[in-house]
Design a protein around this motif. Sequence first.
Motif, short mmCIF file in Angstrom:
data_model
loop_
_atom_site.label_atom_id
_atom_site.label_comp_id
_atom_site.label_asym_id
_atom_site.label_seq_id
_atom_site.Cartn_x
_atom_site.Cartn_y
_atom_site.Cartn_z
N GLU A 34 -9.59 0.22 -6.07
CA GLU A 34 -8.62 -0.91 -5.78
C GLU A 34 -9.38 -2.18 -5.37
OE1 GLU A 34 -4.69 -2.00 -3.06
OE2 GLU A 34 -5.76 -0.15 -2.84
N THR A 46 -10.07 -5.16 -3.38
CA THR A 46 -9.50 -5.41 -1.95
C THR A 46 -9.96 -6.83 -1.55
OG1 THR A 46 -11.12 -4.34 -0.60
CG2 THR A 46 -9.07 -3.14 -1.30
N HIS A 99 -12.18 -0.41 -3.03
CA HIS A 99 -11.78 0.86 -2.26
C HIS A 99 -11.45 1.98 -3.20
CE1 HIS A 99 -10.21 3.13 1.16
NE2 HIS A 99 -9.13 3.11 0.48
N ARG A 118 0.79 -1.29 -0.14
CA ARG A 118 -0.21 -0.06 0.10
C ARG A 118 0.86 1.24 0.01
NH1 ARG A 118 -5.18 1.41 1.36
NH2 ARG A 118 -5.62 3.48 0.77
#
Length: 326
Positions: free
Chosen positions: A252, A254, A311, A190
């Motif tokens: 993103e 996840t 996300h 991240r």
Amino acid sequence: MTIPPQQPNSQQPKPKPQHPEPQARPGGWISTGLSWRDGRAVLGAALGARVHERAVTPGSEVGWLLGGPRRCVGAWLAGATERTPCPHQAVIAPDGGATQCPACQSVDRGLALARDQILDDGRTYLLYLAWFGEGLLKVGLTAEQRGDSRLLEQGALAYAFTARGALPAIRRAELTVAASGLARERYKSRLKTEHWWSHGDAPYRRTVLGQARAQAHRLLDGHALELLADRPVVDHVERYGLAGGAPETYREITGLADGAVVAGRLRPPVGRHLFLDQPDGSGPLLLDTRLLTGWTIGPVTGRGSAGLVLHERVRPPEPDTQEALF
């Protein structure tokens, strides 16, 4: 990615003796994720001991239908040239970062090396300094025979090979550089992706890495290894398609689940990450292919991405550097 039709698995070799006899293997090709070899990114899938790979081609359309449960992908054993399938067909967490069961982790060559459980394997290693963004300088090692594959898999924006030698000497050098505070041994994924929006220009990256390598050489003076002062600083930003930074906004992925669909048009891969542009214009998705690893996958066309945990990621505003007037 086109998955070849399933064929009888009667020719599957027997598992290694340190594992118990397997149960019947579930049908379907299991994703083994994305890897880099000889400067090329490939997506892999396995059916027992059979392996299918396809190069990641920017601009191509992909569509995968995921089937569960998510299973361990096996291990790379010492001396092996191919991955050994997990004889337990162990189920692993659907949303976890681990792609192996504990039994396969315990015998995996790469993990043993990372955990300092291999003192020497007779191969020549390279010490590298890799740059992932401002303040993110990493020190690490890789087998010389792998070239820069490990740097590409990590998503290094630029790197410089720094020293060459046997594993014990290179590992001591890695620890020395890390202990000095010049560079760290690892960064979370991240943190790396947050620096894709802004990473300076190529001359700046070369300068930072050149100065860091010179400092590392001073730290390693007297070590029993070959210092590499003339190796070029290699920049991957253009190759990753990040010359203008990451997309201003993207979503993103996840979390994945049984029955999910991952589809879209591929952008250049960034390490083990894939950007997929969506046909409905909703903005690109970002997939860490390690999340895809272990799922049974089949080709699907004419369907949009669905069943995903997403996300929202937005480019942060530029910092205000204007000094206060009062």
